[in-house]
Design a protein around this motif. Structure first.
Motif, PDB file in Angstrom:
ATOM      1  N   GLN A 139       0.833  -1.213   0.000  1.00 46.36           N
ATOM      2  CA  GLN A 139       0.000   0.000   0.000  1.00 46.36           C
ATOM      3  C   GLN A 139       0.865   1.259   0.000  1.00 46.36           C
ATOM      4  O   GLN A 139       0.504   2.254  -0.633  1.00 46.36           O
ATOM      5  CB  GLN A 139      -0.939  -0.020   1.209  1.00 46.36           C
ATOM      6  N   PHE A 140       1.992   1.226   0.688  1.00 45.22           N
ATOM      7  CA  PHE A 140       2.889   2.383   0.658  1.00 45.22           C
ATOM      8  C   PHE A 140       3.382   2.641  -0.772  1.00 45.22           C
ATOM      9  O   PHE A 140       3.430   3.792  -1.232  1.00 45.22           O
ATOM     10  CB  PHE A 140       4.082   2.169   1.586  1.00 45.22           C
ATOM     11  N   LEU A 141       3.734   1.579  -1.483  1.00 46.32           N
ATOM     12  CA  LEU A 141       4.213   1.738  -2.861  1.00 46.32           C
ATOM     13  C   LEU A 141       3.135   2.348  -3.752  1.00 46.32           C
ATOM     14  O   LEU A 141       3.408   3.242  -4.561  1.00 46.32           O
ATOM     15  CB  LEU A 141       4.671   0.387  -3.420  1.00 46.32           C
ATOM     16  N   VAL A 142       1.891   1.894  -3.609  1.00 41.79           N
ATOM     17  CA  VAL A 142       0.803   2.433  -4.438  1.00 41.79           C
ATOM     18  C   VAL A 142       0.556   3.894  -4.092  1.00 41.79           C
ATOM     19  O   VAL A 142       0.436   4.758  -4.983  1.00 41.79           O
ATOM     20  CB  VAL A 142      -0.496   1.617  -4.245  1.00 41.79           C
ATOM     21  N   LYS A 143       0.475   4.179  -2.799  1.00 43.07           N
ATOM     22  CA  LYS A 143       0.234   5.564  -2.352  1.00 43.07           C
ATOM     23  C   LYS A 143       1.311   6.498  -2.894  1.00 43.07           C
ATOM     24  O   LYS A 143       1.019   7.596  -3.404  1.00 43.07           O
ATOM     25  CB  LYS A 143       0.224   5.593  -0.818  1.00 43.07           C
ATOM     26  N   THR A 144       2.569   6.072  -2.808  1.00 36.11           N
ATOM     27  CA  THR A 144       3.680   6.913  -3.266  1.00 36.11           C
ATOM     28  C   THR A 144       3.678   7.030  -4.789  1.00 36.11           C
ATOM     29  O   THR A 144       3.942   8.106  -5.334  1.00 36.11           O
ATOM     30  CB  THR A 144       5.022   6.345  -2.763  1.00 36.11           C
ATOM     31  N   LEU A 145       3.357   5.938  -5.472  1.00 36.73           N
ATOM     32  CA  LEU A 145       3.283   5.986  -6.943  1.00 36.73           C
ATOM     33  C   LEU A 145       2.246   7.012  -7.394  1.00 36.73           C
ATOM     34  O   LEU A 145       2.522   7.850  -8.268  1.00 36.73           O
ATOM     35  CB  LEU A 145       2.929   4.598  -7.493  1.00 36.73           C
ATOM     36  N   TYR A 146       1.062   6.964  -6.804  1.00 35.48           N
ATOM     37  CA  TYR A 146       0.013   7.925  -7.182  1.00 35.48           C
ATOM     38  C   TYR A 146       0.455   9.360  -6.881  1.00 35.48           C
ATOM     39  O   TYR A 146       0.193  10.279  -7.665  1.00 35.48           O
ATOM     40  CB  TYR A 146      -1.284   7.616  -6.433  1.00 35.48           C
ATOM     41  N   ALA A 147       1.132   9.553  -5.746  1.00 34.64           N
ATOM     42  CA  ALA A 147       1.603  10.900  -5.389  1.00 34.64           C
ATOM     43  C   ALA A 147       2.638  11.399  -6.408  1.00 34.64           C
ATOM     44  O   ALA A 147       2.617  12.564  -6.811  1.00 34.64           O
ATOM     45  CB  ALA A 147       2.206  10.887  -3.986  1.00 34.64           C
ATOM     46  N   LEU A 148       3.526  10.500  -6.835  1.00 38.50           N
ATOM     47  CA  LEU A 148       4.548  10.873  -7.818  1.00 38.50           C
ATOM     48  C   LEU A 148       3.909  11.267  -9.151  1.00 38.50           C
ATOM     49  O   LEU A 148       4.320  12.233  -9.794  1.00 38.50           O
ATOM     50  CB  LEU A 148       5.527   9.719  -8.032  1.00 38.50           C
ATOM     51  N   LEU A 184       8.848  16.650  -9.942  1.00 38.97           N
ATOM     52  CA  LEU A 184       9.943  15.682  -9.866  1.00 38.97           C
ATOM     53  C   LEU A 184      11.118  16.086 -10.757  1.00 38.97           C
ATOM     54  O   LEU A 184      12.179  15.473 -10.701  1.00 38.97           O
ATOM     55  CB  LEU A 184       9.451  14.286 -10.268  1.00 38.97           C
ATOM     56  N   ARG A 185      10.927  17.094 -11.561  1.00 35.55           N
ATOM     57  CA  ARG A 185      12.020  17.585 -12.414  1.00 35.55           C
ATOM     58  C   ARG A 185      12.972  18.487 -11.625  1.00 35.55           C
ATOM     59  O   ARG A 185      14.006  18.912 -12.149  1.00 35.55           O
ATOM     60  CB  ARG A 185      11.466  18.318 -13.630  1.00 35.55           C
ATOM     61  N   THR A 186      12.619  18.767 -10.363  1.00 35.54           N
ATOM     62  CA  THR A 186      13.463  19.618  -9.520  1.00 35.54           C
ATOM     63  C   THR A 186      13.961  18.836  -8.315  1.00 35.54           C
ATOM     64  O   THR A 186      13.299  17.891  -7.856  1.00 35.54           O
ATOM     65  CB  THR A 186      12.673  20.835  -9.013  1.00 35.54           C
ATOM     66  N   SER A 187      15.092  19.245  -7.786  1.00 32.62           N
ATOM     67  CA  SER A 187      15.628  18.585  -6.584  1.00 32.62           C
ATOM     68  C   SER A 187      14.694  18.720  -5.380  1.00 32.62           C
ATOM     69  O   SER A 187      14.451  17.744  -4.668  1.00 32.62           O
ATOM     70  CB  SER A 187      17.012  19.146  -6.247  1.00 32.62           C
ATOM     71  N   PRO A 188      14.150  19.934  -5.122  1.00 36.12           N
ATOM     72  CA  PRO A 188      13.205  20.032  -3.993  1.00 36.12           C
ATOM     73  C   PRO A 188      12.015  19.093  -4.152  1.00 36.12           C
ATOM     74  O   PRO A 188      11.565  18.467  -3.185  1.00 36.12           O
ATOM     75  CB  PRO A 188      12.768  21.501  -4.018  1.00 36.12           C
ATOM     76  N   GLY A 189      11.491  18.999  -5.371  1.00 41.14           N
ATOM     77  CA  GLY A 189      10.347  18.112  -5.616  1.00 41.14           C
ATOM     78  C   GLY A 189      10.688  16.667  -5.320  1.00 41.14           C
ATOM     79  O   GLY A 189       9.888  15.928  -4.732  1.00 41.14           O
ATOM     80  N   LEU A 190      11.884  16.234  -5.721  1.00 40.57           N
ATOM     81  CA  LEU A 190      12.318  14.855  -5.447  1.00 40.57           C
ATOM     82  C   LEU A 190      12.452  14.604  -3.957  1.00 40.57           C
ATOM     83  O   LEU A 190      12.041  13.557  -3.456  1.00 40.57           O
ATOM     84  CB  LEU A 190      13.665  14.584  -6.130  1.00 40.57           C
ATOM     85  N   ARG A 191      13.007  15.590  -3.239  1.00 41.09           N
ATOM     86  CA  ARG A 191      13.178  15.401  -1.794  1.00 41.09           C
ATOM     87  C   ARG A 191      11.831  15.348  -1.078  1.00 41.09           C
ATOM     88  O   ARG A 191      11.612  14.512  -0.197  1.00 41.09           O
ATOM     89  CB  ARG A 191      14.048  16.527  -1.216  1.00 41.09           C
ATOM     90  N   VAL A 192      10.908  16.215  -1.479  1.00 36.83           N
ATOM     91  CA  VAL A 192       9.610  16.299  -0.791  1.00 36.83           C
ATOM     92  C   VAL A 192       8.728  15.096  -1.116  1.00 36.83           C
ATOM     93  O   VAL A 192       8.138  14.479  -0.214  1.00 36.83           O
ATOM     94  CB  VAL A 192       8.883  17.619  -1.164  1.00 36.83           C
ATOM     95  N   HIS A 193       8.607  14.754  -2.400  1.00 35.58           N
ATOM     96  CA  HIS A 193       7.599  13.777  -2.820  1.00 35.58           C
ATOM     97  C   HIS A 193       8.118  12.338  -2.951  1.00 35.58           C
ATOM     98  O   HIS A 193       7.318  11.408  -3.013  1.00 35.58           O
ATOM     99  CB  HIS A 193       6.986  14.211  -4.156  1.00 35.58           C
ATOM    100  N   LEU A 194       9.442  12.160  -2.978  1.00 37.38           N
ATOM    101  CA  LEU A 194       9.995  10.816  -3.158  1.00 37.38           C
ATOM    102  C   LEU A 194      10.904  10.407  -2.004  1.00 37.38           C
ATOM    103  O   LEU A 194      10.619   9.434  -1.297  1.00 37.38           O
ATOM    104  CB  LEU A 194      10.778  10.753  -4.482  1.00 37.38           C
ATOM    105  N   LEU A 195      11.964  11.150  -1.779  1.00 39.59           N
ATOM    106  CA  LEU A 195      12.968  10.707  -0.818  1.00 39.59           C
ATOM    107  C   LEU A 195      12.484  10.797   0.626  1.00 39.59           C
ATOM    108  O   LEU A 195      12.717   9.876   1.426  1.00 39.59           O
ATOM    109  CB  LEU A 195      14.254  11.529  -0.988  1.00 39.59           C
ATOM    110  N   HIS A 196      11.788  11.885   0.961  1.00 43.55           N
ATOM    111  CA  HIS A 196      11.281  12.006   2.338  1.00 43.55           C
ATOM    112  C   HIS A 196      10.272  10.903   2.685  1.00 43.55           C
ATOM    113  O   HIS A 196      10.413  10.261   3.742  1.00 43.55           O
ATOM    114  CB  HIS A 196      10.666  13.390   2.571  1.00 43.55           C
TER     115      HIS A 196
END
Length: 431
Positions: free
Chosen positions: A302-311, A318-330
């Motif tokens: 469920q975490f993978l699905v939730k994160t996939l939809y958010a991405l 996601l084309r920016t470093s802040p976006g990657l940190r906020v929506h993926l890495l964090h």
């Protein structure tokens, strides 16, 4: 495919298994019995595959086997099965038997021992699994045209398919699983019996369906088995959840891109493909509960699905470093820990590719970003709750968490701001 040479089949069994099997066979023969390698291991050898396990059918009783082998486990002694142990290796030995009085659609109420090998082979599910290999005499016993069906990639029951499926409601699901794991086709009469015997399959425990379903997902051809589960409405026998959203046909072929993916990724992809985006969480929670999935498998998928939809929703960010940190890495660091970032990012990239049918443009940038080891968690901040309470004694206790989360978001957008002075200034401005 020509009829296999038994000597060639035996030569394919790797060491130390062949030595163990020969020792077991010789020991049983010395005690006046017969022993044959049977079932899926013989089928796999004919298909030039290395078997995962080796089962033997023997003529002597389980009680006698317990006496003549040093280390045994009475795994299913009521049905004639014991497990013989050699160091960390195990082999199931089952006495020749005839199954009688199937009542619950799963197990025979009584078994009759003291029958012949021929009688024992007749009770098996499919012709391809009713083969016996004599390791000492180097002979292959095939009384049900199993080799021919293997040559024709055909799954066919022994005898009347309705009778065989009525005996054991798991057999239809195994037939569907073999479509995925072997790439075979189900014989038309056998396929028809799957439909006829749905009420018997409904008696099978959810735990067994759970196991077969996972084997289908992890196979080399999951779409074949999943299509048949849908066609025969097999999973619907075990869950009240509405399965197969209108996007199922659109997304199902994405499974072909996940053959090397983890089990949790394949489960996540099933959820994203099978349930609608609006109701997937509640639907999948019920589905996992009814099919007896563990809490960890449920949460991970469920975490993978939730994160996939958010991405997908934040695609441009996601084309920016802040976006990657906020929506993926964090989110990954918070859920699984920072050490797990590479694995989870890779899994999400595979899901992205399968679901959207496009390359995950963000993966390389994400890798560059996590290698810088940016602050991603509250514990990475240069301030903590104690310092905030000290510097802002008038701050209501319920607001402390909100202030910390705001500070983390501030730093996620720009890691260079992770200093005590700058964060305290940020808090002052926001209060």
């Amino acid at each position: 495919m020509m009829s296999p040479d038994p000597k060639q089949l035996i030569s394919q069994i790797p060491s130390p298994f062949i030595e163990d099997l020969l020792e077991i066979t010789k020991t049983i023969k010395e005690h006046g019995g017969e022993a044959y390698l049977v079932g899926g291991s013989v089928r796999d050898l004919i298909l030039n595959k290395i078997p995962h396990e080796y089962d033997l059918a023997v003529s002597i009783s389980p009680e006698k086997m317990q006496k003549i082998f040093k280390r045994t486990v009475p795994t299913g002694i009521k049905h004639g099965t014991i497990t013989v142990l050699f160091q960390d290796r195990s082999y199931e030995l089952t006495t020749f038997r005839k199954d009688e009085d199937y009542i619950d659609g799963r197990r025979p109420e009584t078994v009759q021992f003291g029958v012949s090998l021929s009688e024992d082979l007749k009770r098996r599910d499919f012709t391809m699994n009713a083969l016996a290999l004599d390791l000492l005499e180097k002979k292959l016993v095939d009384e049900h045209f199993g080799q021919e069906d293997i040559r024709n990639s055909l799954i066919r029951t022994i005898g009347n398919p309705v009778s065989r499926f009525t005996e054991d409601g798991l057999r239809p699901v195994r037939a569907i699983r073999f479509v995925s794991t072997l790439g075979f086709t189900i014989h038309p009469e056998t396929a028809e019996a799957i439909e006829t015997c749905r009420s018997v399959t409904a008696k099978v425990s959810p735990e067994r369906i759970h196991d077969e379903f996972l084997k289908i997902l992890k196979s080399k051809n999951p779409i074949g088995g999943l299509d048949l589960l849908k066609k025969h409405k097999t999973l619907e026998l075990f869950t009240k959840t509405k399965l197969y959203s209108e996007d199922w046909e659109k997304h199902k072929n994405g499974f072909s891109k996940l053959l090397q993916a983890s089990e949790r990724s394949k489960l996540a992809y099933f959820l994203a493909s099978c349930f609608s985006e609006q109701t997937w969480f509640s639907d999948s929670t019920l589905f996992f509960k009814e099919l007896r999935f563990s809490n960890q498998r449920t949460k991970d998928s469920q975490f993978l699905v939730k994160t996939l939809y958010a991405l997908i929703q934040q695609k441009e960010e996601l084309r920016t470093s802040p976006g990657l940190r906020v929506h993926l890495l964090h989110p990954i660091a918070q859920y699984a820990g920072k050490k797990e970032l590479p694995d989870w990012c890779l899994e999400l990239s595979l899901l992205w590719s399968a679901f959207l049918n496009e390359e995950p443009f963000w993966l390389t940038s994400a890798e560059q970003e996590w290698k810088k080891d940016p602050p991603l968690l509250l514990s990475d901040l240069t301030i903590d709750g104690n310092l905030i309470r000290e510097k802002f004694p008038e701050l209501p206790a319920p607001k402390l968490g909100e202030v910390l989360r705001s500070s983390l978001l501030f730093v996620l957008r720009d890691p260079s701001l992770n200093s005590e002075e700058l964060l305290l200034d940020h808090i002052r401005e926001s209060l």
